[in-house]
Design a protein around this motif. Structure first.
Motif, PDB file in Angstrom:
ATOM      1  N   ALA A 147       5.599-122.579  -3.657  1.00 55.06           N
ATOM      2  CA  ALA A 147       5.033-123.688  -2.959  1.00 55.06           C
ATOM      3  C   ALA A 147       4.369-122.687  -1.950  1.00 55.06           C
ATOM      4  CB  ALA A 147       7.043-124.071  -1.509  1.00 55.06           C
TER       5      ALA A 147
ATOM      6  N   LEU B 212       4.620-132.285   0.188  1.00 53.37           N
ATOM      7  CA  LEU B 212       4.788-130.862   1.327  1.00 53.37           C
ATOM      8  C   LEU B 212       5.435-131.190   2.851  1.00 53.37           C
ATOM      9  CD1 LEU B 212       2.014-128.243   0.062  1.00 53.37           C
ATOM     10  CD2 LEU B 212       4.356-128.767  -0.576  1.00 53.37           C
TER      11      LEU B 212
ATOM     12  N   LEU C 268       8.559-130.237  -3.838  1.00 54.38           N
ATOM     13  CA  LEU C 268       7.771-129.892  -3.555  1.00 54.38           C
ATOM     14  C   LEU C 268       6.592-130.104  -5.487  1.00 54.38           C
ATOM     15  CD1 LEU C 268       6.375-127.012  -3.528  1.00 54.38           C
ATOM     16  CD2 LEU C 268       8.437-126.106  -4.557  1.00 54.38           C
TER      17      LEU C 268
ATOM     18  N   LEU D 283       0.807-124.941  -1.655  1.00 57.64           N
ATOM     19  CA  LEU D 283       0.159-125.167  -0.249  1.00 57.64           C
ATOM     20  C   LEU D 283      -1.074-124.473  -0.790  1.00 57.64           C
ATOM     21  CD1 LEU D 283       0.240-125.843   2.398  1.00 57.64           C
ATOM     22  CD2 LEU D 283       1.285-124.417   3.193  1.00 57.64           C
TER      23      LEU D 283
ATOM     24  N   ILE E 139      11.284-125.394   1.321  1.00 58.06           N
ATOM     25  CA  ILE E 139       9.446-125.199   1.013  1.00 58.06           C
ATOM     26  C   ILE E 139       8.977-123.659   1.529  1.00 58.06           C
ATOM     27  CG2 ILE E 139       6.514-126.206   2.015  1.00 58.06           C
ATOM     28  CD1 ILE E 139       8.644-128.175  -0.136  1.00 58.06           C
TER      29      ILE E 139
END
Length: 413
Positions: free
Chosen positions: A383, A366, A347, A387, A377
């Motif tokens: 996270a 990821l 991460l 993303l 995650i």
């Protein structure tokens, strides 16, 4: 905040206000994140304006990071086992366990029954391993009972020869709870659990357990944005535990982790000179140990120092140094680390790759982290942010695995 009833009995506007308060979010900040006016939020919370569109309710739940069922006053649906996160029901159960004061009631009445200490030792060791394997859902389901049992043991054995042992176990359970709560964004509660561990560790008569409790406090303070106090507590306690004479792996591990945590705090305020000094001290301690270990559940050693070298570079905004360091990490040493540490690093380094504009590699990191330890995650607010950043930077449609992960995490493509 008291409404004169339980949260699930309140009108939906009051429930929105309750969770907004729990998230330490002002009406203005909440309104901005929703793309609404502060007046609109105020009217919703006072019940003047009705929430009659499910799409808005889902949007509010997303901004507040709560299960939509909680806003609707219903029992939340448990998330799929594959996601394996800590949901709001479990957080509230952990909170209730932390709010117990059995130690005080023991002054006035017979203490509650507690499990035998050998049984408690096994349960606490299992909880540590569950955390270090990033299985946060199963951990959350046992933590409330484990907290109650450890509190009862601490009270029951307080005047016996086993008092230090029982206090040591409770100190560990508070630390496990603190770490798990911080992972899922419950930073105030994480700080409370860590602070409790400091007091209990002193009663246990174990400087190293108290040092590790200070590390948890430092982590919680850093997560709360209290960066300078975090730096101070880590460095001050590290200085007191600095090894002298015979090298003890337990002491080196706790000392080294305090230095690494201090380095993370220094990086957050851009103090690169202090980061270098603290990493150098941790590196020296790790080399004195002769390899990666897991004394006092720290996973401390040369490889963990390198992971923090990457993480501090990312915090300093130096993605290139983070990526270069990542590419030099000993693969065997990395593979030997427990899943939580490795997935956490994936991460961190995903953030490093986004800093240098390599979205494909960030996505790959990821996905690697998700394959290794999905909870690290899928359950962490950080996270979700990374993303979202990757998706924003991706030209055209994201690759299918990334789109699938985004859908499973509820992150808009």
């Amino acid at each position: 905040m008291s409404w004169g009833g339980t949260v699930d009995e309140l009108p939906i506007g009051r429930r929105v206000a309750y969770w907004r308060g729990r998230r330490k979010m002002s009406q203005q900040v909440f309104a901005d994140r929703l793309g609404k006016s502060k007046s609109w939020v105020d009217k919703v919370e006072r019940g003047v304006r009705r929430l009659d569109k499910f799409s808005i309710v889902y949007e509010i739940a997303d901004v507040l990071a709560v299960d939509v069922q909680l806003l609707l006053g219903k029992e939340p649906e448990r998330r799929p086992e594959t996601q394996n996160c800590i949901d709001q029901v479990e957080v509230e159960e952990i909170r209730a366990a932390l709010e117990r004061y059995d130690q005080m009631s023991a002054f006035f009445q017979v203490v509650p029954h507690s499990p035998p200490l050998p049984e408690m030792h096994k349960a606490v060791s299992h909880a540590w391993l569950t955390y270090q394997h990033a299985k946060y859902g199963p951990l959350a389901r046992v933590l409330p009972k484990l907290l109650r049992d450890a509190q009862a043991a601490d009270s029951a054995y307080a005047t016996t020869e086993h008092a230090h042992d029982a206090a040591h176990l409770l100190g560990q359970v508070y630390q496990i709870a603190s770490s798990a709560l911080r992972k899922v964004g419950e930073h105030e509660l994480s700080w409370l659990a860590a602070d409790r561990s400091i007091a209990v560790s002193q009663r246990a008569g174990d400087q190293l357990l108290a040092g590790l409790a200070s590390y948890r406090v430092g982590s919680a303070l850093l997560a709360l944005g209290r960066v300078r106090p975090s730096l101070e507590v880590n460095v001050n306690i590290a200085n007191r535990l600095a090894p002298s004479g015979e090298l003890d792996p337990d002491r080196l591990s706790v000392y080294g982790m305090l230095l690494l945590n201090g380095a993370m705090a220094a990086a957050r305020i851009g103090d690169s000179a202090t980061v270098r000094d603290l990493l150098a001290g941790a590196d020296q301690a790790a080399n004195a140990m002769g390899g990666d270990q897991n004394h006092y559940w720290t996973s401390f050693g040369p490889t963990n120092v390198e992971l923090h070298r990457c993480a501090t570079a990312v915090e300093l905004g130096d993605g290139r140094t983070a990526v270069d360091t990542h590419e030099r990490i000993d693969p065997d040493g990395f593979a030997a680390l427990l899943p939580e540490r490795r997935a956490h690093h994936y991460l961190d380094i995903a953030r490093g790759y986004t800093q240098i504009g390599d979205v494909d590699k960030a996505s790959e990191m990821l996905l690697e982290g998700d394959r290794l330890a999905p909870s690290e995650i899928r359950c962490r607010p950080l996270a979700h942010e990374v993303l979202s950043d990757v998706l924003r930077r991706t030209r055209g449609a994201p690759p299918a695995p990334v789109a699938e992960l985004a859908e499973q995490m509820g992150v808009g493509v």
